[in-house]
Motif scaffolding. Structure first.
Motif, PDB file in Angstrom:
ATOM      1  N   LEU A  30       0.226   2.744  16.925  1.00  0.00           N
ATOM      2  CA  LEU A  30       1.626   3.163  16.996  1.00  0.00           C
ATOM      3  C   LEU A  30       2.510   2.446  15.981  1.00  0.00           C
ATOM      4  O   LEU A  30       3.654   2.857  15.759  1.00  0.00           O
ATOM      5  CB  LEU A  30       2.173   2.936  18.415  1.00  0.00           C
ATOM      6  CG  LEU A  30       1.534   3.791  19.524  1.00  0.00           C
ATOM      7  CD1 LEU A  30       2.187   3.497  20.863  1.00  0.00           C
ATOM      8  CD2 LEU A  30       1.644   5.276  19.200  1.00  0.00           C
ATOM      9  N   SER A  31       2.001   1.384  15.358  1.00  0.00           N
ATOM     10  CA  SER A  31       2.785   0.676  14.336  1.00  0.00           C
ATOM     11  C   SER A  31       2.664   1.314  12.959  1.00  0.00           C
ATOM     12  O   SER A  31       3.281   0.849  11.994  1.00  0.00           O
ATOM     13  CB  SER A  31       2.328  -0.786  14.259  1.00  0.00           C
ATOM     14  OG  SER A  31       1.020  -0.877  13.702  1.00  0.00           O
ATOM     15  N   ALA A  32       1.878   2.387  12.855  1.00  0.00           N
ATOM     16  CA  ALA A  32       1.644   3.030  11.551  1.00  0.00           C
ATOM     17  C   ALA A  32       2.912   3.671  11.001  1.00  0.00           C
ATOM     18  O   ALA A  32       3.747   4.185  11.751  1.00  0.00           O
ATOM     19  CB  ALA A  32       0.556   4.083  11.683  1.00  0.00           C
ATOM     20  N   ASP A  33       3.040   3.662   9.671  1.00  0.00           N
ATOM     21  CA  ASP A  33       4.098   4.430   9.001  1.00  0.00           C
ATOM     22  C   ASP A  33       3.709   5.903   8.925  1.00  0.00           C
ATOM     23  O   ASP A  33       4.566   6.793   8.953  1.00  0.00           O
ATOM     24  CB  ASP A  33       4.323   3.892   7.584  1.00  0.00           C
ATOM     25  CG  ASP A  33       4.815   2.460   7.575  1.00  0.00           C
ATOM     26  OD1 ASP A  33       5.688   2.131   8.391  1.00  0.00           O
ATOM     27  OD2 ASP A  33       4.285   1.671   6.761  1.00  0.00           O
ATOM     28  N   ILE A  34       2.402   6.145   8.797  1.00  0.00           N
ATOM     29  CA  ILE A  34       1.883   7.513   8.690  1.00  0.00           C
ATOM     30  C   ILE A  34       0.457   7.526   9.238  1.00  0.00           C
ATOM     31  O   ILE A  34      -0.268   6.523   9.124  1.00  0.00           O
ATOM     32  CB  ILE A  34       1.929   8.002   7.222  1.00  0.00           C
ATOM     33  CG1 ILE A  34       1.537   9.481   7.132  1.00  0.00           C
ATOM     34  CG2 ILE A  34       1.054   7.141   6.320  1.00  0.00           C
ATOM     35  CD1 ILE A  34       1.812  10.083   5.757  1.00  0.00           C
ATOM     36  N   VAL A  35       0.054   8.636   9.837  1.00  0.00           N
ATOM     37  CA  VAL A  35      -1.274   8.749  10.429  1.00  0.00           C
ATOM     38  C   VAL A  35      -1.979   9.971   9.857  1.00  0.00           C
ATOM     39  O   VAL A  35      -1.402  11.060   9.789  1.00  0.00           O
ATOM     40  CB  VAL A  35      -1.192   8.860  11.969  1.00  0.00           C
ATOM     41  CG1 VAL A  35      -2.562   9.203  12.559  1.00  0.00           C
ATOM     42  CG2 VAL A  35      -0.663   7.564  12.563  1.00  0.00           C
ATOM     43  N   MET A  36      -3.225   9.782   9.433  1.00  0.00           N
ATOM     44  CA  MET A  36      -4.069  10.905   9.045  1.00  0.00           C
ATOM     45  C   MET A  36      -5.012  11.174  10.204  1.00  0.00           C
ATOM     46  O   MET A  36      -5.805  10.316  10.585  1.00  0.00           O
ATOM     47  CB  MET A  36      -4.870  10.594   7.776  1.00  0.00           C
ATOM     48  CG  MET A  36      -5.498  11.830   7.115  1.00  0.00           C
ATOM     49  SD  MET A  36      -6.745  12.741   8.068  1.00  0.00           S
ATOM     50  CE  MET A  36      -8.106  11.565   8.035  1.00  0.00           C
TER      51      MET A  36
END
Length: 449
Positions: A61-67
């Motif tokens: 959940l701390s990601a800036d963007i998720v693939m």
């Protein structure tokens, strides 16, 4: 540096992780299942942190963007948490296209997209163009962009991959056809699946092309009530066209920008009307890419079709055995049965995806001599076709060896055994490839007996 989390440690996920790392992203890969050893070793060799058999929610959940890998549905709890907090969740296709200036040819559709992608790539490379091939085929698009420098790519694109695009725009887009498939991922609403396919053209401009099947009802309906900026190029085996490609008197006629190319179907390695359509698409693309006519003709003669797609395995005692394991929906089986020229023993079954067998009922009556059901639950198939074939000519098997043995018992000299399942493979097999390989192995063992 941007913080990227990759969900899913398969081909697309690992390729994305490597590309992102090379482009300066902070990368973490998470998979709720166990990674294959080849993928975990690849990540370790690139010093990319990862986890498997679990999701560490706070880190994700701390990601800036998720693939997100295409096999993970939007309804997955971790994906819902990301979407609810506003984190962008995109596909490998979207992520990679933002990091590559190479134009792409994007090919989607319910059926025919693998053969069309392979044939297109073959015609372009035969014509001397250095072109990568990726998407659902071979090495991931992301990994190829990370490791090589192709000036353009041919991409086979699934609806799941297209669901995760935002700005991706192929220079040439293809929709081979649309028929009900994967409806379990679209709330069993056909219109949502159709809309997913047409995402391929949503970012195209006036300088781009959309090649489409003029015979396909779902495609025609969408184009009748929606618009695209792309230049439309149709193909058909039912009608004459002023622009595009069509079939007439066993000849494929292609008209693009007032130029006409005529090809005898006898000069094409692939057979069947569905493959003539696939060939039309590839020829249109080759012409748009300025491939010379002689190279196009040569490529059409030398192309070898996709594995597990109407692949002739062996002729044993006059019986032809054909592997069409890639036929995971009813429409694909329609094309397979339509191309049969001899009485056919049909091996069918697996995980039903909401199949409606009505569209192949007449073909089954006309072409199918006997049916072998290969699945854990065959009630629907038996209930649908039990009265279509003669009594005693429908049987069940729980493994491929038994299925092939039963089929051999039904077939005689001059007939065909066709594996064309109309279903997903995951009840008894790892994948459609595994199912097809087991079929071929079982057939070869017949030869040895």
């Amino acid at each position: 540096m941007p913080n990227l989390v990759v969900l899913g440690g398969g081909e697309s996920g690992v390729g994305t992780a490597i590309l992102a790392q090379k482009r300066g992203y902070t990368v973490f890969l998470s998979d709720s299942s166990k990674l294959k050893p080849t993928y975990s070793q690849t990540l370790l060799s690139h010093h990319i942190p990862f986890e498997d058999t679990t999701h560490t929610t706070p880190q994700i959940l701390s990601a800036d963007i998720v693939m997100k890998s295409p096999g993970i549905p939007d309804t997955a709890p971790i994906v819902q948490l990301l979407l609810n907090q506003g984190t962008p969740v995109i596909s490998e296709i979207e992520f990679t296209s933002t990091l590559s200036a190479a134009p792409t040819i994007g090919i989607t559709g319910s059926n025919g997209k693998t053969t069309t992608t392979l044939l297109t790539h073959h015609l372009l490379t035969t014509g001397g163009l250095p072109v990568g091939i990726a998407g659902n085929i071979g090495k991931s698009y992301a990994l190829q962009v990370a490791n090589s420098s192709f000036p353009s790519y041919v991409l086979e694109l699934s609806s799941f991959q297209l669901d995760g695009i935002v700005n991706y725009a192929p220079h040439i887009a293809v929709i081979t056809n649309i028929s009900p498939d994967h409806l379990d991922r679209y709330e069993y609403k056909y219109e949502k699946y159709i809309a997913s396919k047409f995402r391929i053209t949503m970012n195209q401009t006036e300088g781009d092309y959309l090649i489409y099947d003029a015979d396909d009802g779902a495609t025609a309906n969408w184009l009748g009530s929606n618009s695209t900026k792309a230049q439309l190029i149709p193909f058909s085996v039912k009608r004459t066209l002023d622009e595009g490609a069509y079939l007439h008197n066993d000849r494929i006629i292609v008209k693009i920008d007032k130029d006409t190319l005529i090809i005898d179907t006898a000069d094409i390695s692939l057979r069947g009307k569905h493959n003539y359509k696939n060939s039309m698409v590839a020829v249109i693309i080759a012409i748009l890419q300025n491939v010379e006519e002689a190279s196009i003709r040569s490529g059409l003669k030398t192309f070898v079709g996709a594995e597990h797609r109407l692949e002739k395995v062996m002729n044993i005692e006059g019986v032809e055995y054909i592997d069409d394991s890639k036929a995971t929906n009813v429409n694909s089986v329609f094309y397979a049965l339509d191309s049969m020229t001899a009485p056919t023993v049909w091996i069918v079954g697996g995980v039903d995806k909401g199949n409606d067998y009505d569209e192949i009922m007449e073909l089954v009556k006309e072409k199918v001599k006997a049916i072998v059901c290969l699945g854990v639950d065959n009630k629907k198939i038996i209930g649908t076709f039990g009265g279509v074939v003669k009594e005693g000519r429908i049987a069940e098997a729980r493994n491929m060896v038994d299925a092939v043995s039963l089929a051999q018992g039904f077939a005689v000299d001059g007939e065909t055994v066709l594996l064309s399942p109309a279903c997903a493979s995951f009840d008894l097999f790892k994948s459609y490839e595994d199912r097809g390989r087991q079929f071929k192995d079982a057939v070869r063992k017949l030869q040895e007996e």
